[in-house]
Every structure is written in structure tokens, then in C-alpha cells.
Motif scaffolding. Structure first.
Motif, PDB file in Angstrom:
ATOM      1  N   LEU A   1      -4.932  -1.047  -4.240  1.00 27.89           N
ATOM      2  CA  LEU A   1      -5.916  -1.944  -3.795  1.00 27.89           C
ATOM      3  C   LEU A   1      -5.195  -3.224  -4.689  1.00 27.89           C
ATOM      4  O   LEU A   1      -5.268  -4.411  -3.916  1.00 27.89           O
TER       5      LEU A   1
ATOM      6  N   ARG B   1      -9.638   5.905  -0.819  1.00 29.21           N
ATOM      7  CA  ARG B   1     -10.246   6.078  -2.068  1.00 29.21           C
ATOM      8  C   ARG B   1     -11.505   6.895  -1.886  1.00 29.21           C
ATOM      9  O   ARG B   1     -11.853   8.015  -2.612  1.00 29.21           O
TER      10      ARG B   1
ATOM     11  N   VAL C   1      -7.579  -3.516   3.603  1.00 31.58           N
ATOM     12  CA  VAL C   1      -8.538  -3.153   2.530  1.00 31.58           C
ATOM     13  C   VAL C   1      -9.368  -2.089   2.899  1.00 31.58           C
ATOM     14  O   VAL C   1      -9.875  -0.987   2.065  1.00 31.58           O
TER      15      VAL C   1
ATOM     16  N   GLU D   1      -7.785   1.241   2.646  1.00 31.07           N
ATOM     17  CA  GLU D   1      -7.578   1.647   1.156  1.00 31.07           C
ATOM     18  C   GLU D   1      -8.874   2.122   0.687  1.00 31.07           C
ATOM     19  O   GLU D   1      -9.108   3.258  -0.139  1.00 31.07           O
ATOM     20  N   LEU D   2     -10.021   1.383   0.857  1.00 27.92           N
ATOM     21  CA  LEU D   2     -11.145   2.073   0.634  1.00 27.92           C
ATOM     22  C   LEU D   2     -11.505   3.348   1.286  1.00 27.92           C
ATOM     23  O   LEU D   2     -12.287   4.218   0.550  1.00 27.92           O
TER      24      LEU D   2
ATOM     25  N   ASP E   1      -6.321  -0.166 -11.564  1.00 29.63           N
ATOM     26  CA  ASP E   1      -6.397   0.513  -9.959  1.00 29.63           C
ATOM     27  C   ASP E   1      -6.490   1.912  -9.901  1.00 29.63           C
ATOM     28  O   ASP E   1      -6.317   2.245  -8.935  1.00 29.63           O
TER      29      ASP E   1
ATOM     30  N   LEU F   1       0.979  -1.313  -0.035  1.00 36.54           N
ATOM     31  CA  LEU F   1      -0.001  -0.028  -0.143  1.00 36.54           C
ATOM     32  C   LEU F   1       0.783   1.067   0.145  1.00 36.54           C
ATOM     33  O   LEU F   1       0.584   2.095  -0.663  1.00 36.54           O
TER      34      LEU F   1
END
Length: 472
Positions: free
Chosen positions: A152, A246, A239, A242-243, A321, A146
Motif C-alpha cells: 500500500l 491484507r 487500494v 490491496e486491503l 507497510d 502493487l
């Protein structure tokens, strides 16, 4: 690292001897405990090597009873120390142990119990330390994926290298967000075929771990693994991190782009200034574009900005990505996508419908005409070209609601088991719009006392079955 009774017997410095034949040497010893109690079972948890000198085992009945109790409690074996109380291991102890299948080891007087205990403790802690170091190395591998900017997909590739299986992240509606390696069609088909128990592998080893952002279920991490409790919960939290990143990026970007698009639509910004600002977001002002409008509640009376739209994820149409493949913005209660002419518009429109239907089953999507330059952003939602420009000061007006009128309830579809009621419509020039009389005098395309001539779009519905194909 575990240690067995056979490992203890192979240590020549301990000089242990097996008294009960050749069975039981493969038993794993979790710990060693010295006891002189007649019944130590209340303090046993199973897997222990009980070390005793038989202080309370003076009679054959007491010796047999001790063996029966510890065997029933799950002991790995008995280490009988000879010398102080018994010169040899009692015959009744050996006989009862052989009958019950419990190994008995003779511990000579010159071998202290602490030596046996120390060896078992060293082996056990060494194995735990090895597992901890290996787990930390894997944690570091995922974090570096990351931090190096891979996003992701890089994180999922790292998980694929660790487990050697297909890995995918799907949102709560079943749309693919990222996968490794490749599109993982086999894994997606298996996910669609039937639900697996969350956080526990099914009979094929398929695991689905929930990914939460701000306390809300946002996605699922899916893969095949035999050890979901070791590394996967940590991977699911990465995850989610990272979401969340985003979502924060998309929210800020969509708000900024939405301000520019809104200024263009309201005609309060010079085209040259709008071109410079939109070019910073990757929009080529020399190309032709279409505008796709999405609204969660097209029948709603409110015109305020819907904050939920800014943080909606963009389902992946491939395994790249980027946070989103097209330029999107939030204008009032609409989610707007600017689609270049060279990009087929049906796929992003269907993805709009899939995501918006998660907010409201009445969600609708409209597709505008194809026009060139920044001015085309003003023309595309209405489907017709504007009249002459008269003034840069226009009355504030959102995108026209008639472009988003929903279809009947028969438009409801299912994408991977999730109901998604939506309508996707394409605008084309046609006859006069019957509801044009409701437009204000200062509209989206004209100014002054005379109402602009607005031509109604002819809506061509996209095939409902194409919704599934757009995600595959």
C-alpha cells in the motif's frame, strides 16, 4: 487536444476569413456541423461551429433570426460559405453577429465544409487519444507498484509522484493505514478538522474517496487533487484490492497462529514443537513477551470463535507497510497480540482498543504479565506463574474472562471524531481474586482435584488521552 477559432484561421490551406472584427478567436470548437435549417437549435449542444450557405436565409430578418437562435444555443461561431446562394457574407448576418458577440467566418467556395470538419475532428480525437494514453500509463504505474511487492505504501508513493501532494489511507474509524510521503501530519490534521464531501474536492482541493471491500466501507483514500474523476476512482479500487489481500493474509495467519497459541494455552503441545511452529511466524522463543487480549463483547455469554477478528486491519504506528507489526492471533472470541518485552505495550493495546471499538462499544483489552518463552504465553493472561506441570492432557478452556472486565461508560473516548468505548488494563500480581471460585477444577494453570491458587490482577488503567497519541 482542443482547437480554437484562431487555430482554424491560422490554417492557410483553408483560407478562412474573420468577418466580425477581432473578438472570439479564443473560443474552443467542440465540433463542426453543416446545416441549412432555419432553426438548428433543437439539435445543438453548444460549442459547435455551424457551417451554412444561407439557403434559407434570403431576407434580412431570416438572416438576423438565424444568428440570434444559434448564439442563444451556445454556438462557438458561424462558418458562412459563399458562392452558391450568397456571393458574400450578408451584411445583416455580420451586423447581428457583432451585436451579439458571435464570430462569423467566411468560407470561400474552394474550401469544402468537409475539410473544416476533418481538421476539427482530427484535433479533437488526437487530444482524446493523448489523454487516454496518459491515463493508461498512470494505471500501469499504479499496478506495477502493487505487483512489485511494495504494498500500500508503494501505491501511495506512486500517487504522490503523479499529483505531487500528500496521500493517505485511513480506515473507517480514522486510524492511519499508510501515507506518503512520511507521516502526513498536516493532511491528517486537516482530515480531523472537518469532513470533506466524498469523491469531490472541497475549496482546498481535499478529496476523500471511499474504499470498499466486499461491499463494505473499509477505508478512505485522501489527497488533494483537481481531477478526482480521472485517475482516483481507479486508485481507490486498487487500494481496496490491496486491503482485501491484507485481510485475507491476516485472516489465514491469525487462524494458524491462533491454533498454536490455543494448543499452548491448553497444554496439549510440547514446548519444543510450539517453539518451532511459532518461530516460523517470527516469534523468538528465547525472549520475554506480554500477551494483550482484546474482546469485542467481554460480557457476552458465547465462547465461539468470532470470525470478524481474523480480518480486522492493524492501524499503522509508522509509515512502514507490513500487514501488522506484531504477531496476532484469534483464540475463541479473543484477539491476541504477543508483544516483545522491548516494545512498549501501551501503544499496541490502545490500537487494539481503537479497532475493536469499531465492532462493539463495549470492547475491552487486557494486558498480561511479562514472561519468557513459549510457556509465558500460558502464564501471561492470568498474570501469575503456574503451578507444577502434571499432565499434557488438559481440559479445553478459553482465556480467562475476568482479565477483560470493562470499565465504566466514562471510558468512552473519541479518536478522530469516532466514538471508541474501551478499557485497557494491565495485570499485576495482587491479592486473591474474589471470583476464582468460579474457575473449573481443570483450569488454565493446573490440573487435578485441587483448585490452583489464582491471584487477582491489579488493573492499572491507561490514560484515556493516550489513545490519540498512540496513532500520531
Amino acid at each position: 487536444m482542443s482547437i480554437t477559432l484562431g487555430d482554424l484561421l491560422s490554417q492557410e490551406d483553408l483560407r478562412l476569413r474573420l468577418c466580425t472584427g477581432g473578438f472570439g478567436t479564443e473560443r474552443v470548437v467542440r465540433w463542426a456541423a453543416a446545416t441549412e435549417l432555419a432553426d438548428p437549435t433543437p439539435w445543438m449542444t453548444g460549442g459547435e461551429l455551424l457551417l451554412t450557405t444561407g439557403l434559407r436565409q434570403r431576407s434580412p430578418d431570416a438572416q438576423a433570426a438565424f444568428v440570434r437562435r444559434v448564439a442563444a444555443a451556445g454556438a462557438a461561431g458561424v462558418g458562412f460559405g459563399t458562392g452558391p446562394n450568397h456571393p458574400t457574407v450578408p451584411v445583416d448576418t455580420v451586423a447581428e453577429a457583432e451585436r451579439l458577440g458571435l464570430p462569423v467566418l467566411e468560407v470561400p467556395p474552394e474550401t469544402p465544409f468537409i475539410a473544416v470538419n476533418r481538421l476539427i475532428a482530427a484535433r479533437s480525437t488526437a487530444g482524446a487519444a493523448d489523454r487516454s494514453y496518459r491515463l493508461l500509463d498512470r494505471h500501469d504505474l499504479l499496478v506495477r507498484a502493487l505487483l512489485e511487492g511494495g504494498g500500500l505504501t508503494a501505491l501511495l508513493r506512486a500517487l504522490h509522484r503523479i499529483y505531487g501532494s500528500e496521500v493517505a489511507v485511513v480506515d473507517r474509524h480514522g486510524a492511519l493505514l499508510a501515507a506518503a510521503p512520511g507521516p502526513c501530519n498536516a493532511l491528517l490534521d486537516e482530515l480531523q478538522a472537518g469532513p470533506a464531501s466524498p469523491e469531490a474536492p472541497d475549496r482546498t482541493g481535499l478529496v476523500r474517496l471511499p474504499v470498499r471491500v466486499d461491499g463494505t466501507l473499509a477505508a478512505q483514500l485522501c489527497l488533494r487533487s483537481a481531477d478526482p474523476a480521472e485517475l482516483l476512482p481507479y486508485a481507490a479500487r486498487l487500494v481496496g484490492l490491496e486491503l482485501a489481500r491484507r485481510q485475507a493474509y491476516l485472516a489465514g495467519r491469525r487462524e494458524l497462529v491462533g491454533q498454536v497459541v490455543e494448543d499452548v494455552v491448553r497444554d496439549v503441545i510440547a514446548p519444543a514443537a510450539a517453539e518451532r511452529r511459532l518461530a516460523a511466524f517470527g516469534l523468538d522463543p528465547t525472549r520475554s513477551h506480554r500477551v494483550v487480549l482484546g474482546c469485542p463483547d467481554p460480557d457476552g455469554a458465547g465462547t465461539g470463535r468470532d470470525r470478524r477478528l481474523a480480518r480486522l486491519p492493524w492501524p499503522a504506528d509508522d509509515c512502514g507497510d507490513p500487514p501488522e507489526p506484531l504477531l496476532t492471533a484469534v483464540v475463541d472470541r479473543y484477539l491476541v497480540a504477543v508483544v516483545p518485552q522491548c516494545v512498549p505495550v501501551e501503544a499496541p493495546a490502545l490500537r487494539f482498543a481503537a479497532v475493536l471499538s469499531g465492532l462493539d462499544a463495549r470492547a475491552a483489552v487486557g494486558i498480561g504479565g511479562c514472561y519468557q518463552g513459549v510457556e509465558g504465553l500460558r502464564w501471561s493472561p492470568g498474570g501469575t506463574r503456574p503451578g507444577p506441570r502434571r499432565s499434557r492432557r488438559r481440559a479445553a478452556r478459553p482465556f480467562p474472562a475476568p482479565a477483560l472486565q470493562p470499565r465504566s461508560a466514562a471510558a468512552a473516548t473519541r479518536r478522530r471524531g469516532t466514538a471508541a468505548a474501551h478499557a485497557v488494563r494491565r495485570q499485576q500480581p495482587g491479592r486473591s481474586r474474589p471470583d476464582a471460585a468460579r474457575l473449573p477444577g481443570r483450569g488454565l494453570f493446573g490440573a487435578g482435584g485441587r483448585r490452583p491458587h489464582v491471584r487477582a490482577p491489579q488493573h492499572r488503567s491507561l490514560p484515556v488521552g493516550a489513545h490519540r497519541a498512540a496513532h500520531r
